[in-house]
Design a protein around this motif. Structure first.
Motif, PDB file in Angstrom:
ATOM      1  N   THR A 187       5.265   4.027  -2.596  1.00  6.41           N
ATOM      2  CA  THR A 187       5.254   5.186  -1.567  1.00  6.41           C
ATOM      3  C   THR A 187       6.182   5.344  -0.504  1.00  6.41           C
ATOM      4  N   GLY A 188       7.058   4.154  -0.349  1.00  3.31           N
ATOM      5  CA  GLY A 188       8.154   4.271   0.485  1.00  3.31           C
ATOM      6  C   GLY A 188       7.713   4.093   2.113  1.00  3.31           C
ATOM      7  N   ARG A 189       6.250   3.664   2.431  1.00  5.89           N
ATOM      8  CA  ARG A 189       5.920   3.726   3.509  1.00  5.89           C
ATOM      9  C   ARG A 189       5.707   2.195   4.284  1.00  5.89           C
ATOM     10  N   ALA A 190       6.011   1.246   3.271  1.00  6.01           N
ATOM     11  CA  ALA A 190       5.979  -0.081   3.826  1.00  6.01           C
ATOM     12  C   ALA A 190       6.543  -0.508   5.043  1.00  6.01           C
ATOM     13  N   ASN A 191       5.920  -1.389   5.857  1.00  7.31           N
ATOM     14  CA  ASN A 191       6.691  -1.646   7.084  1.00  7.31           C
ATOM     15  C   ASN A 191       7.588  -2.979   6.939  1.00  7.31           C
ATOM     16  N   PRO A 192       9.015  -2.740   7.220  1.00  9.20           N
ATOM     17  CA  PRO A 192       9.881  -3.907   7.007  1.00  9.20           C
ATOM     18  C   PRO A 192       9.944  -4.943   8.292  1.00  9.20           C
ATOM     19  N   ALA A 193       8.878  -4.582   9.232  1.00  7.47           N
ATOM     20  CA  ALA A 193       9.016  -5.584  10.396  1.00  7.47           C
ATOM     21  C   ALA A 193       8.900  -7.073  10.180  1.00  7.47           C
TER      22      ALA A 193
END
Length: 346
Positions: free
Chosen positions: A324-330
């Protein structure tokens, strides 16, 4: 020719290519391009990483920095705006996002081995790992229950010692809380059996050694009990009396600043309020639940006891979000920052 910073790179593995690993790498690359370009080399499948980068850039409406393809770490030269990547695994064929597959598990395993070998050879300052899927690893014939045990086996082989001679532990941390686990990926029944004086004392010593190497010689440690209310003097079990308390007393005799057993339903709250720097948890979920509750987006998993620095985000492959391209990289970024800080100390 040495790199201009005269500093070894961190190696960042892509994780399971069917999960969010490649996408959170791309997200971190977009958010922090300069630092990643200067200090990180990604070990993965170049085609998978390129596709993930394009997906995340499109989802965010932002430009993705360029990839810099390398043949190995010896050719690494930091270039601002270009993130270095090495083809560290066999190309992944017929990738199905969000699906368990042996090919994805094999690619993830090959990247782990590639990164570990470079760190063990003194070619990398640290290893940061994106999430893997344990079922995919098993399907690929890799019979380690997780990153921690995999790295332990690789390091022991490199050093020419038995795995049992190189004890390691998982340390989970988020802002306000840090916990180290006595046992890792085993059943709850096995985890209870693993609560012995020797295991608890070994965990304490590994924890103290890690914090000393990171510049914290007087770390304040609390050891959680296993049973409700830490056993209530034996009313609810004798593990605290027979195993945990003797280990704490032995550590205290060595000069360790440690208390316990402390009731497990309050020890994490007390640590978060600043009374302790780290909590020794008796089993996997006892330690992970409070960390993930308090700071999943900023949680970091560190393997202590290895001969090199290794961290990872404190979450899994998130197959439901993959593609989806929406994963959070934090959390990945927190793991990179943690590894960077540790590698500057050790």
């Amino acid at each position: 020719m040495p790199n201009p910073l005269n500093r070894l790179p961190m190696v960042l593995t892509m994780g399971d290519p069917a999960g969010i690993g490649p996408e959170i790498i791309a997200g971190a690359m977009i958010e922090h391009p300069d630092l990643l370009a200067k200090e990180v080399v990604v070990a993965g499948d170049v085609r998978v990483l390129r596709r993930a980068g394009e997906l995340v850039a499109k989802e965010r409406g932002l430009a993705l920095p360029e990839w810099l393809e390398l043949t190995g770490l010896d050719s690494w030269q930091p270039q601002v705006g270009r993130l270095a990547v090495v083809q560290a695994c066999e190309p992944v064929r017929d990738l199905q996002m969000g699906q368990v597959s042996a090919s994805s598990g094999l690619a993830a395993a090959q990247c782990i081995e590639w990164a570990a070998n470079r760190a063990l050879q003194g070619m990398a300052s640290a290893v940061v790992t994106a999430p893997i899927h344990k079922e995919a690893l098993s399907a690929a014939g890799v019979h380690h229950p997780g990153h921690t045990e995999f790295f332990q086996a690789l390091a022991a082989e490199h050093l020419g010692v038995k795995v049992d001679s190189l004890p390691v532990r998982m340390m989970l941390s988020c802002p306000g809380l840090c916990t180290v686990l006595v046992s890792i990926h085993v059943s709850l029944r096995e985890a209870i059996a693993a609560v012995t004086s020797a295991q608890v004392l070994q965990t304490l010593r590994l924890t103290v050694d890690h914090f000393q190497r990171c510049g914290h010689p007087r770390v304040r440690i609390a050891v959680a009990g296993l049973n409700p209310h830490a056993g209530e003097g034996g009313l609810f079990g004798r593990e605290e009396i027979d195993a945990i308390a003797p280990a704490v007393q032995a550590a205290q005799a060595d000069g360790v600043q440690v208390v316990g057993p402390v009731a497990p339903d309050t020890v994490f709250m007390r640590a978060r309020r600043g009374e302790f720097d780290v909590v020794i948890a008796m089993y996997h979920d006892q330690g992970l639940i409070p960390v993930k509750l308090l700071g999943l987006d900023e949680g970091v998993n560190t393997t202590i006891g290895l001969p090199f620095v290794r961290t990872s985000p404190d979450h899994g492959t998130a197959f439901d979000l993959a593609g989806t391209g929406r994963a959070n990289p934090a959390s990945l970024w927190a793991a990179i920052e943690a590894a960077r800080g540790m590698s500057l100390q050790v």
